[in-house]
Every structure is written in structure tokens, then in C-alpha cells.
Design an enzyme around this catalytic site. Structure first.
Site, PDB file in Angstrom:
ATOM      1  N   LYS A  85       0.838  -1.211   0.000  1.00  0.00           N
ATOM      2  CA  LYS A  85       0.000   0.000   0.000  1.00  0.00           C
ATOM      3  C   LYS A  85       0.864   1.248   0.000  1.00  0.00           C
ATOM      4  CE  LYS A  85       0.869   1.311   4.469  1.00  0.00           C
ATOM      5  NZ  LYS A  85       1.650   2.485   4.861  1.00  0.00           N
ATOM      6  N   VAL A 118      11.196  -3.751   2.217  1.00  0.00           N
ATOM      7  CA  VAL A 118      11.043  -4.107   3.639  1.00  0.00           C
ATOM      8  C   VAL A 118      11.355  -2.894   4.531  1.00  0.00           C
ATOM      9  CG1 VAL A 118      11.985  -5.561   5.496  1.00  0.00           C
ATOM     10  CG2 VAL A 118      11.602  -6.517   3.211  1.00  0.00           C
ATOM     11  N   MET A 170       5.371   0.444   3.366  1.00  0.00           N
ATOM     12  CA  MET A 170       4.405  -0.092   2.405  1.00  0.00           C
ATOM     13  C   MET A 170       3.622  -1.280   2.952  1.00  0.00           C
ATOM     14  SD  MET A 170       6.196   0.332  -1.281  1.00  0.00           S
ATOM     15  CE  MET A 170       4.616   0.018  -2.061  1.00  0.00           C
ATOM     16  N   SER A 207       0.750  -7.131   4.899  1.00  0.00           N
ATOM     17  CA  SER A 207       0.074  -7.682   3.737  1.00  0.00           C
ATOM     18  C   SER A 207       0.338  -9.191   3.615  1.00  0.00           C
ATOM     19  CB  SER A 207       0.538  -6.955   2.481  1.00  0.00           C
ATOM     20  OG  SER A 207      -0.215  -7.384   1.393  1.00  0.00           O
ATOM     21  N   ASP A 225      -2.038  -2.564  10.785  1.00  0.00           N
ATOM     22  CA  ASP A 225      -2.334  -2.438   9.351  1.00  0.00           C
ATOM     23  C   ASP A 225      -2.921  -3.706   8.732  1.00  0.00           C
ATOM     24  OD1 ASP A 225      -1.429   0.142   9.256  1.00  0.00           O
ATOM     25  OD2 ASP A 225       0.534  -0.348   8.390  1.00  0.00           O
TER      26      ASP A 225
HETATM   27  P1  ATP Z   1       4.349  -0.417   7.652  1.00  0.00           P
HETATM   28  O1  ATP Z   1       4.087   0.258   6.360  1.00  0.00           O
HETATM   29  O2  ATP Z   1       3.170  -1.214   8.161  1.00  0.00           O
HETATM   30  O3  ATP Z   1       4.954   0.474   8.679  1.00  0.00           O
HETATM   31  P2  ATP Z   1       6.905  -1.412   7.013  1.00  0.00           P
HETATM   32  O4  ATP Z   1       7.053  -1.315   5.539  1.00  0.00           O
HETATM   33  O5  ATP Z   1       7.496  -0.300   7.812  1.00  0.00           O
HETATM   34  O6  ATP Z   1       5.400  -1.576   7.366  1.00  0.00           O
HETATM   35  P3  ATP Z   1       7.583  -4.212   7.012  1.00  0.00           P
HETATM   36  O7  ATP Z   1       8.269  -4.336   5.712  1.00  0.00           O
HETATM   37  O8  ATP Z   1       6.225  -4.761   7.101  1.00  0.00           O
HETATM   38  O9  ATP Z   1       7.596  -2.693   7.540  1.00  0.00           O
HETATM   39  O10 ATP Z   1       8.507  -4.920   8.116  1.00  0.00           O
HETATM   40  C1  ATP Z   1       9.092  -4.293   9.192  1.00  0.00           C
HETATM   41  C2  ATP Z   1       9.906  -5.321  10.007  1.00  0.00           C
HETATM   42  O11 ATP Z   1       9.102  -6.446  10.304  1.00  0.00           O
HETATM   43  C3  ATP Z   1      11.101  -5.828   9.224  1.00  0.00           C
HETATM   44  O12 ATP Z   1      12.258  -5.214   9.703  1.00  0.00           O
HETATM   45  C4  ATP Z   1      11.114  -7.333   9.422  1.00  0.00           C
HETATM   46  O13 ATP Z   1      12.206  -7.777  10.172  1.00  0.00           O
HETATM   47  C5  ATP Z   1       9.827  -7.662  10.173  1.00  0.00           C
HETATM   48  N1  ATP Z   1       9.013  -8.637   9.407  1.00  0.00           N
HETATM   49  C6  ATP Z   1       8.372  -9.683   9.934  1.00  0.00           C
HETATM   50  N2  ATP Z   1       7.706 -10.357   9.003  1.00  0.00           N
HETATM   51  C7  ATP Z   1       7.911  -9.751   7.840  1.00  0.00           C
HETATM   52  C8  ATP Z   1       7.469  -9.985   6.504  1.00  0.00           C
HETATM   53  N3  ATP Z   1       6.698 -11.022   6.192  1.00  0.00           N
HETATM   54  N4  ATP Z   1       7.843  -9.102   5.555  1.00  0.00           N
HETATM   55  C9  ATP Z   1       8.614  -8.031   5.869  1.00  0.00           C
HETATM   56  N5  ATP Z   1       9.070  -7.785   7.109  1.00  0.00           N
HETATM   57  C10 ATP Z   1       8.722  -8.616   8.089  1.00  0.00           C
END
Ligand code: ATP
Length: 297
Positions: A12, A97, A101, A106, A138
């Protein structure tokens, strides 16, 4: 019983992100307009005889155990329904990551849906959302998908008419940031009224199918926090605007920047510049995609 399922877990962007206040329990009350985009992680789910969950991913730095949100989503349903067999999850990440997003959320949403289907649990989307809320703020949105107003700590969802279609350029800078630390650094009391995006105006514009009206109201109170530490965010944003984006902004807690384009030609040349030209030193991942507005997973 289904023995194998192939799922897509879509990312997203936040078209608008406002923070109203910090609650006593440390959570922040937000008002966000979320929009699913066409960039997705691929998840294969395999039934296995042995009880429990196993997971493999293509990224060495992601946890391949119960710390992974996809793992926790599967474990939650297997446990609740006392299922005597298990699942193996193969996760291939494309969504940047720790980038704003909702990639992990998701993945969790897709696995909840997949495990429910695999074992014939018959859970409705609402029932999946309720369970998703236990995994992360989320996750309920990621079950719902599309154009949605998210309030409370992100779990109170109001579906909106689909945002008019356009091209979305996504650029993830070299750094990653932790959502928690960005929220901790945000001084909500110090925000001036002008710093709060006009979320109500954006919702009206979406209801009127007015893409330019939405673009004019894009704003993210977290951008000042993340961009002050990572000036490349502002540079990437400006590059997108100079390349013809109708607007560009940081998504969530960042550092991913996205730009909306109404001209496929301008979007394609902006992608080239970001990938191979002026932006290429600043970004790790670049994608050109669309809005994704199909509702059910
Ligand atoms: P948001 O937009 O909800 O803040 P984000 O993009 O900041 O999400 P994610 O990519 O969802 O963050 O992941 C953040 C942390 O969660 C990562 O540093 C990772 O170690 C941990 N994590 C656990 N499971 C997953 C997964 N399936 N995919 C990505 N990260 C994951």
C-alpha cells in the site's frame, strides 16, 4: 482441503497520513487514506502432514521463524481451530522491507486468507480482519484492500470508492527505517495546523472521483521526521515532480517515496530516470505500477 495455494500480498501507499494525538498507552491516533498498489509479494502455501508452521524466504535478513508476520498469521489460525496438520510458507519478497508499504502486514493478511481457504475454515473477510488486528494495526486494512479511510490506531476502516486509476512510481531509498522510531520522534503537539493534511477534503475528492483534487491534498505528517534525517527523500520527491508527477510523497513512516502520474509516457520516462539516471544513486528499488482496486483477496 486444498493442498497448495498461490497468493499475492499487495503493498500500500498512504495518500494521506495525519496523526491526531499520542494516547496514554503509547499508540498514536491516526487518520490515513490508504491505497493498495499493484506491487506484491508472492506467497506459496503448502499443506503438510506434520503439525505447525515452517517458512522460507528469499531474503536472508528476514526472520524465517515465529517473528515473521506470515508465520504468526498461519500459527494463529492453526492453533485457534486445533488443526492437526500444518503448513509450509514460501515467501518471495518484492515489496520493500521496513519501508512504509505494509509489506509484512500484507503477507500476514494473505496468509490468514490462504490458511482459512486451505483448511475450509470458512472465515469471512470481517472475521479475518478481526484476527488480523491481533497481528498488527495495518493487517485489517490489508485484508480489506483498495481505497480506505483508516482511523483509530489504523483498525477502524471505512471503505471508499476506488481512487481513479493512474500510474504509481515507487522508489525505495538505500536506508530502511523503523516505524516505531519514527512515531517516537514525532512531536504531535508541535505540529502547526498547516502541517496536518486535509483528510476530509481528500475523502470528498475521492468520492467525487477527482484525481487532481486528491493529488492536491496529499500530505504525510511523518515525512518531516524521516526526511529531516534522510534528505534523499526530499530529493527523490522533487525528481518525481520534475518528471511530471501530479504529486509525490513519502509513504507511511518511509522512507519509500511514491509519485502519481496521469501520463503513462511521463511515468515511463520518470522510471528510467530513477532507475538509470539522476535518481539511481539514491534508490535501492524502483517499480512502476498502478493502483490496485480489486476488493477480495
Ligand atoms: P508499515 O508500512 O506497516 O509500517 P513497514 O514497511 O514499515 O510496514 P515491514 O516491511 O512490514 O515494515 O517490516 C518491518 C519489520 O518487520 C522488518 O524489519 C522485518 O524484520 C519484520 N518482518 C516480519 N515479518 C515480515 C514480513 N513477512 N515481511 C517483511 N518484514 C517482516
Amino acid at each position: 482441503m486444498v493442498k497448495y495455494l498461490s497468493l499475492k500480498a499487495y503493498g500500500k501507499v498512504n495518500l494521506g497520513l495525519d496523526v491526531l494525538r499520542r494516547r496514554e498507552d503509547g499508540y498514536h491516533e491516526v487518520r490515513m487514506v490508504m491505497q493498495t498498489v499493484g506491487l506484491y509479494d508472492k506467497i506459496d502455501l503448502f499443506w503438510r502432514e506434520k503439525p505447525g508452521v515452517t517458512i522460507e524466504t528469499n531474503l536472508y535478513y528476514l526472520p524465517a521463524n515465529e517473528s515473521n508476520l506470515a508465520y504468526r498469521a498461519a500459527a494463529l489460525l492453526l492453533e485457534e481451530f486445533g488443526i492437526q496438520s500444518g503448513v509450509h510458507i514460501r515467501l518471495k519478497k518484492f515489496i520493500p522491507v521496513a519501508a512504509g508499504m505494509a509489506g509484512g502486514s500484507s503477507d500476514a493478511a494473505a496468509v490468514l486468507y490462504g490458511v482459512s481457504r486451505m483448511f475450509g475454515l470458512g472465515l469471512s473477510l470481517e472475521e479475518l480482519q478481526r484476527r488480523g488486528a491481533r497481528l498488527g494495526a495495518d493487517v485489517p486494512y490489508c485484508v480489506m484492500r483498495g481505497t480506505v479511510l483508516c482511523e483509530g490506531i489504523g483498525e477502524i476502516l471505512t471503505p471508499l470508492p476506488p481512487m481513479p486509476q493512474c500510474q504509481v512510481l515507487i522508489a525505495k531509498p538505500l536506508v530502511s527505517v523503523s516505524t516505531k522510531s519514527v512515531y517516537e520522534k514525532l512531536r504531535v503537539d508541535a505540529l502547526t495546523p498547516e502541517q496536518h493534511p486535509d483528510i476530509d477534503g481528500m475523502v470528498d475528492a475521492i468520492r467525487q472521483r477527482d484525481l487532481m483534487g486528491v493529488a492536491a491534498r496529499m500530505g504525510n505528517v511523518l515525512e518531516s521526521v524521516t526526511a529531516s534525517e534522510h534528505p534523499e527523500i526530499g530529493i527523490i520527491r522533487q525528481l518525481m515532480l520534475d518528471s511530471g508527477a501530479v504529486n509525490a510523497m513519502m509513504s507511511g513512516s518511509g522512507p519509500t517515496v511514491f509519485g502519481l502520474f496521469t501520463s503513462p509516457r511521463l511515468a515511463a520516462s520518470a522510471y528510467e530516470k530513477m532507475r538509470y539516471g539522476a535518481g539511481s544513486q539514491l534508490v535501492r528499488q524502483v517499480y512502476l505500477t498502478n493502483l490496485f482496486n480489486r476488493k477480495s483477496i
